[in-house]
Design a protein around this motif. Structure first.
Motif, short mmCIF file in Angstrom:
data_model
loop_
_atom_site.label_atom_id
_atom_site.label_comp_id
_atom_site.label_asym_id
_atom_site.label_seq_id
_atom_site.Cartn_x
_atom_site.Cartn_y
_atom_site.Cartn_z
N GLU A 3 -16.05 -11.94 27.30
CA GLU A 3 -17.12 -10.95 27.47
C GLU A 3 -18.40 -11.64 27.94
O GLU A 3 -19.17 -11.06 28.70
CB GLU A 3 -17.36 -10.19 26.17
N ALA A 4 -18.63 -12.87 27.48
CA ALA A 4 -19.82 -13.60 27.90
C ALA A 4 -19.80 -13.84 29.41
O ALA A 4 -20.83 -13.75 30.07
CB ALA A 4 -19.92 -14.93 27.15
N ASP A 5 -18.62 -14.15 29.95
CA ASP A 5 -18.49 -14.35 31.40
C ASP A 5 -18.77 -13.05 32.15
O ASP A 5 -19.43 -13.05 33.19
CB ASP A 5 -17.09 -14.84 31.77
N LEU A 6 -18.28 -11.93 31.62
CA LEU A 6 -18.50 -10.64 32.27
C LEU A 6 -19.99 -10.29 32.27
O LEU A 6 -20.54 -9.88 33.29
CB LEU A 6 -17.69 -9.54 31.59
N VAL A 7 -20.65 -10.48 31.13
CA VAL A 7 -22.09 -10.21 31.06
C VAL A 7 -22.84 -11.11 32.03
O VAL A 7 -23.72 -10.65 32.77
CB VAL A 7 -22.60 -10.40 29.61
N ASP A 21 -26.48 -16.97 27.68
CA ASP A 21 -26.66 -16.89 26.23
C ASP A 21 -25.55 -16.14 25.51
O ASP A 21 -25.72 -15.69 24.39
CB ASP A 21 -28.01 -16.22 25.90
N GLY A 22 -24.42 -15.98 26.15
CA GLY A 22 -23.30 -15.32 25.51
C GLY A 22 -23.17 -13.87 25.91
O GLY A 22 -23.86 -13.39 26.80
N GLY A 23 -22.27 -13.18 25.24
CA GLY A 23 -21.97 -11.79 25.57
C GLY A 23 -22.96 -10.83 24.96
O GLY A 23 -24.15 -11.09 24.89
N GLY A 24 -22.44 -9.73 24.48
CA GLY A 24 -23.28 -8.69 23.92
C GLY A 24 -23.29 -7.48 24.82
O GLY A 24 -22.62 -7.45 25.86
N HIS A 27 -26.46 -3.65 28.59
CA HIS A 27 -27.71 -2.88 28.69
C HIS A 27 -28.80 -3.52 27.82
O HIS A 27 -29.96 -3.60 28.24
CB HIS A 27 -27.49 -1.42 28.30
N ALA A 28 -28.43 -3.98 26.64
CA ALA A 28 -29.39 -4.63 25.75
C ALA A 28 -29.84 -5.97 26.33
O ALA A 28 -31.03 -6.31 26.27
CB ALA A 28 -28.77 -4.84 24.37
N VAL A 29 -28.92 -6.71 26.92
CA VAL A 29 -29.27 -7.99 27.54
C VAL A 29 -30.26 -7.77 28.68
O VAL A 29 -31.28 -8.47 28.79
CB VAL A 29 -28.00 -8.72 28.05
N LEU A 30 -29.97 -6.79 29.52
CA LEU A 30 -30.89 -6.49 30.63
C LEU A 30 -32.26 -6.08 30.10
O LEU A 30 -33.29 -6.56 30.59
CB LEU A 30 -30.31 -5.38 31.52
N ARG A 70 -12.35 -6.30 37.61
CA ARG A 70 -13.09 -6.06 36.37
C ARG A 70 -14.59 -6.17 36.61
O ARG A 70 -15.38 -5.38 36.09
CB ARG A 70 -12.65 -7.05 35.30
N LEU A 71 -15.00 -7.15 37.41
CA LEU A 71 -16.41 -7.31 37.74
C LEU A 71 -16.93 -6.08 38.48
O LEU A 71 -17.99 -5.54 38.14
CB LEU A 71 -16.64 -8.57 38.57
N LEU A 72 -16.20 -5.62 39.48
CA LEU A 72 -16.63 -4.46 40.26
C LEU A 72 -16.73 -3.22 39.38
O LEU A 72 -17.70 -2.47 39.46
CB LEU A 72 -15.68 -4.21 41.42
N ALA A 73 -15.75 -3.01 38.51
CA ALA A 73 -15.78 -1.84 37.63
C ALA A 73 -16.98 -1.90 36.69
O ALA A 73 -17.68 -0.90 36.50
CB ALA A 73 -14.48 -1.75 36.83
N ALA A 74 -17.23 -3.06 36.10
CA ALA A 74 -18.35 -3.20 35.17
C ALA A 74 -19.68 -3.04 35.91
O ALA A 74 -20.60 -2.36 35.43
CB ALA A 74 -18.29 -4.55 34.47
N LEU A 75 -19.78 -3.64 37.08
CA LEU A 75 -21.01 -3.57 37.86
C LEU A 75 -21.31 -2.12 38.27
O LEU A 75 -22.43 -1.63 38.11
CB LEU A 75 -20.90 -4.46 39.09
#
Length: 114
Positions: A3-7, A21-24, A27-30, A70-75
């Motif tokens: 998840e950290a890589d995806l974030v 700084d890891g996952g999470g 929206h909160a990270v942004l 997965r990146l495209l879907a999340a983005l």
């Protein structure tokens, strides 16, 4: 893949910056980094106006760890959530053709009349 890589990958695509700084919750990270919808929209417009591409390209090593689909879907999910889906992007910068591309362009089908 984590998840950290995806974030990190989606953060890079949206902001052009690094988030290691890891996952999470993305929206909160942004939000923690000051990237609300208005800031991202302004950033996207500035990048495109300057001749760049937005969303930003994600480095191959990170994209491969996450997976392109997965990146495209999340983005796209985040863009849709923030009302940024469909924001115009600049086309890829022009580049010289490779030797293989020049060879393919020079080829004509047998029925072409040559």
């Amino acid at each position: 893949m984590s998840e950290a890589d995806l974030v990190a990958a989606v953060f890079r695509a949206l902001t052009g910056g690094r988030h290691d700084d890891g996952g999470g919750d993305l929206h909160a990270v942004l939000a923690d980094e000051g990237w609300d919808a208005a800031a991202l929209r302004s950033h996207a417009r500035a990048v495109v106006a300057g001749g760049g591409v937005w969303p930003h390209p994600v480095p191959d090593d990170l994209r491969l760890r996450v997976g392109s689909a997965r990146l495209l879907a999340a983005l796209q999910g985040v863009q849709r959530d923030l009302g940024l889906f469909g924001v115009a992007t600049a086309p890829a910068a022009p580049r010289a053709l490779t030797a293989d591309e020049r060879r393919l362009q020079a080829e004509v089908p047998p029925h072409h009349g040559s």
